[in-house]
Write an enzyme that holds these catalytic residues in place. Structure first.
Site, PDB file in Angstrom:
ATOM      1  N   TYR A 263     113.419 149.204  21.500  1.00 58.27           N
ATOM      2  CA  TYR A 263     113.173 148.862  22.907  1.00 58.27           C
ATOM      3  C   TYR A 263     113.593 150.033  23.796  1.00 58.27           C
ATOM      4  CZ  TYR A 263     112.577 143.868  21.840  1.00 58.27           C
ATOM      5  OH  TYR A 263     112.125 142.667  21.356  1.00 58.27           O
TER       6      TYR A 263
ATOM      7  N   TYR B  82     113.185 144.881  13.885  1.00 58.99           N
ATOM      8  CA  TYR B  82     114.361 145.695  14.221  1.00 58.99           C
ATOM      9  C   TYR B  82     115.636 145.019  13.734  1.00 58.99           C
ATOM     10  CZ  TYR B  82     114.595 142.689  18.452  1.00 58.99           C
ATOM     11  OH  TYR B  82     114.643 141.639  19.335  1.00 58.99           O
TER      12      TYR B  82
ATOM     13  N   ARG C 230     115.166 141.229  12.700  1.00 61.03           N
ATOM     14  CA  ARG C 230     114.252 140.313  13.378  1.00 61.03           C
ATOM     15  C   ARG C 230     112.824 140.544  12.887  1.00 61.03           C
ATOM     16  NH1 ARG C 230     114.335 137.848  17.826  1.00 61.03           N
ATOM     17  NH2 ARG C 230     113.336 136.374  16.428  1.00 61.03           N
TER      18      ARG C 230
ATOM     19  N   HIS D 181     108.012 140.740  16.792  1.00 61.74           N
ATOM     20  CA  HIS D 181     107.686 139.695  17.772  1.00 61.74           C
ATOM     21  C   HIS D 181     107.414 140.299  19.137  1.00 61.74           C
ATOM     22  CE1 HIS D 181     112.052 140.332  18.042  1.00 61.74           C
ATOM     23  NE2 HIS D 181     111.867 140.162  19.340  1.00 61.74           N
TER      24      HIS D 181
ATOM     25  N   HIS E  90     107.958 139.069  23.156  1.00 59.50           N
ATOM     26  CA  HIS E  90     108.539 138.059  24.042  1.00 59.50           C
ATOM     27  C   HIS E  90     107.521 137.667  25.105  1.00 59.50           C
ATOM     28  CE1 HIS E  90     112.767 138.675  22.658  1.00 59.50           C
ATOM     29  NE2 HIS E  90     112.327 139.885  22.383  1.00 59.50           N
TER      30      HIS E  90
HETATM   31 FE   LIG Z   1     113.162 141.067  20.754  1.00 57.65          FE
END
Ligand SMILES: [Fe+2]
Lengths: 191, 271
Positions: free
Chosen positions: B138, B177, B187, B190, B192
Site C-alpha cells: 500500500y 501481503y 492476507r 483483496h 477494499h
Molecule cells: Fe487490505
C-alpha cells in the site's frame, strides 16, 4: 415496491483494516460547516477499546439534519463549497483516538422528536461497522419520550446522549467494549 | 488527515518487539476449526462476520460484548447523503491512469451491480475502493512490507453507480501481503470497498476477493464470516465477457446491501 418478494441476502461486511488513511478521509471531511458559521458547533470525543485505551485507527462518519430538522439531499460532501450543508461528515481519529467534527445542532426532523446525529464507527480490528446515535442533551421531554432511549437503562441511555460543554461544544465518546460500552444499533433488515 | 498506528500491519522482521506475533498458523487453524465446528453444530445461519472472532487478534478488545439494540429507523436514518459529479470525476474509476505512467501488474476490470435487499438498484451512489499494488504494497506510510512501491499506482478509486446500480473500475490485480496477526500471516489478495445505499443504515465497508485464492482457509479476517456460503459472497467471479481482447481480464462482483426501510413510491423508484 419492488417486484421481488424474496429479500436478497446482504453481502457481508469486513474490517476497514489499517490502510484506509490515504483512501477515505478527505479535505474538510470533518467540517460540515465552516467554523465561522454562526451556528457552528464542535462535536468531539475519543474512541476507546475494551481496556479503556484510545483507539488510534478508527474512522467515524456522521449524518444529520440541518438546524431546522431538514434532511439535506445536496451533493458536494467530498468537495465542499463552503456554503451548502450536505449533512455528511467523515473523520479519521488522531493518534490519541480523538476526533472533532464542526457541524450544527440538528433540529428535530418532526415536531417533538429528540434530535440526534447518526454515527457510524469503523476501525481496524472491528470486523463490521457499528451504528449508533448521538442525541442532543437539551430537550429533556423529547428525550424522555424517545422510543429507543425509553427502553434503555440509565447507564445505557447515558452512552447515547452527548454532553454539552461550557463552550457550547458537544462531547461524545465511543466505548467499543467494557465499562460504559456504547449502545450500538441494529435496524430491521440488518443482522 | 490523522496519522495511524496499525500495529498489526507488517513491520520489518528486524524490528522484533514485545508485541511480536508468536502464534503459529497451525494454532490459528485450530482455533478457526473449533469455531467452525461450533457453528455447524448450532444449526444457525449467519450472513455477516462475527465481531467477536478471537483468531483476528485485534478484534479481541474492539468488539462490543452486548447485542446491538434493535430500533426502528427515524427519518434521518431513512436517507443517505447524496453524491454527484461535483464529488467524483469520471476518471477516478480508472486506477491505471492516475499518475502518468502505466502501473505494473495484471490489468483488470471489476464490475457489478449494487442492489438493496429487495433487489432495487442503488442509483447515483458513491463507491470507493482502495487496495495494495501488484506486489502487495500500500502507499500508506505505515505499510513497511519490503515490496516495491509502484510510482504509477495509488490504489485509490471512486465512482458513482449508474441507473441500473452498476459500477466499474479498471485497476491492477492486487498482491497478497503479510501482516502481524500471527507467524507467517498473509492476507489473500483483496480490494477494499466502501458503499452507501439509499438509507444511511445500509452503509457498509467490505473486501472483495479473487476466486481460488489458496490463502482463504488461513485468513482469520475472511474466516470471521463463519458461514461458507456467506463468505463466498465476497469472492468475485472471473467473467470472460468482461475481459477485453489483448487488454484486460474481467471480474464480476455484485453487492447486496441490507433492505431499505423507506416506504418506496413509484416516484421514488424512478428518481
Ligand atoms: Fe487490505
Amino acid at each position: 415496491m419492488s417486484e421481488n418478494t424474496q429479500r436478497l441476502v446482504p453481502t457481508p461486511g469486513q474490517t476497514i483494516g489499517p490502510f484506509y488513511g490515504y483512501a477515505l478521509p478527505y479535505e474538510n471531511g470533518e467540517n460540515l460547516v465552516d467554523r465561522s458559521h454562526p451556528g457552528s458547533v464542535r462535536l468531539h470525543g475519543t474512541v476507546y477499546d475494551g481496556h479503556g485505551v484510545p483507539v488510534p485507527d478508527s474512522m467515524l462518519e456522521i449524518w444529520q439534519a440541518d438546524e431546522n430538522g431538514k434532511v439535506s439531499q445536496e451533493t458536494g460532501s467530498l468537495i465542499r463549497d463552503g456554503y451548502t450543508f450536505t449533512g455528511f461528515g467523515r473523520v479519521a481519529v488522531d493518534n490519541e483516538g480523538q476526533y472533532t467534527f464542526t457541524t450544527v445542532n440538528p433540529g428535530p426532523t418532526e415536531a417533538g422528536k429528540a434530535p440526534f446525529i447518526c454515527l457510524t464507527v469503523f476501525a481496524r480490528g472491528l470486523l463490521n461497522r457499528l451504528f449508533t446515535r448521538i442525541y442532543l442533551p437539551e430537550d429533556t421531554e423529547a428525550l424522555a419520550n424517545d422510543p429507543l432511549l425509553s427502553g434503555l437503562s440509565e447507564d445505557e441511555r447515558a452512552t447515547l446522549v452527548a454532553t454539552r460543554e461550557a463552550d457550547g461544544s458537544l462531547r461524545f465518546d465511543v466505548h467499543l467494549q467494557g465499562d460504559g460500552e456504547t449502545v450500538f444499533l441494529a435496524y430491521p433488515g440488518l443482522e | 488527515m490523522a496519522a495511524e498506528n496499525p500495529e498489526d500491519a507488517f513491520e520489518p522482521l528486524t524490528a522484533k518487539g514485545a508485541d511480536d506475533a508468536a502464534d503459529s498458523q497451525d494454532q490459528l487453524n485450530n482455533e478457526m476449526a473449533q469455531i467452525t465446528k461450533q457453528y455447524e453444530e448450532s444449526g444457525r445461519t449467519e450472513t455477516q462476520p462475527r465481531l467477536d472472532y478471537a483468531p483476528y487478534r485485534s478484534s479481541i478488545l474492539r468488539h462490543p460484548t452486548k447485542d446491538p439494540r434493535h430500533t426502528d429507523p427515524e427519518t434521518i436514518e431513512l436517507y443517505a447523503p447524496a453524491f454527484g459529479e461535483r464529488d467524483v470525476h469520471k476518471l477516478e474509476s480508472d486506477l491505471t491512469i492516475q499518475d502518468g505512467g502505466e502501473p505494473i501488474g495484471e490489468r483488470i476490470r471489476i464490475t457489478g451491480r449494487i442492489l438493496d435487499g429487495d433487489g432495487r438498484p442503488v442509483r447515483n451512489q458513491l463507491v470507493e475502493i482502495w487496495q495494495a499494488n501488484a506486489a502487495g504494497r500500500y502507499i500508506h506510510k505505515r505499510d513497511q512490507h519490503p515490496a516495491p512501491i509502484d510510482p504509477n499506482f495509488t490504489g485509490v478509486g471512486r465512482c458513482l453507480t449508474g441507473d441500473d446500480g452498476s459500477y466499474s473500475f479498471v485497476t491492477i490485480k492486487p498482491g497478497p501481503y503479510p501482516w502481524k496477526n500471527h507467524q507467517n500471516a498473509w492476507r489473500p489478495a483483496h480490494v477494499h470497498f466502501s458503499l452507501f445505499g439509499t438509507d444511511f443504515t445500509q452503509r457498509m465497508i467490505t473486501q472483495m476477493y479473487f476466486p481460488g485464492d489458496p490463502l482463504f482457509a488461513l485468513d482469520p479476517i475472511y474466516q470471521s464470516i463463519v458461514d461458507p456460503k456467506a463468505r463466498e459472497r465476497l469472492v468475485a467471479d472471473y467473467d470472460h465477457n468482461v475481459s477485453e481482447h489483448e487488454w484486460l481480464l474481467g471480474y464480476k462482483w455484485d453487492i447486496v446491501l441490507s433492505g431499505s426501510n423507506r416506504t418506496w413510491t413509484e416516484d421514488d423508484s424512478n428518481v
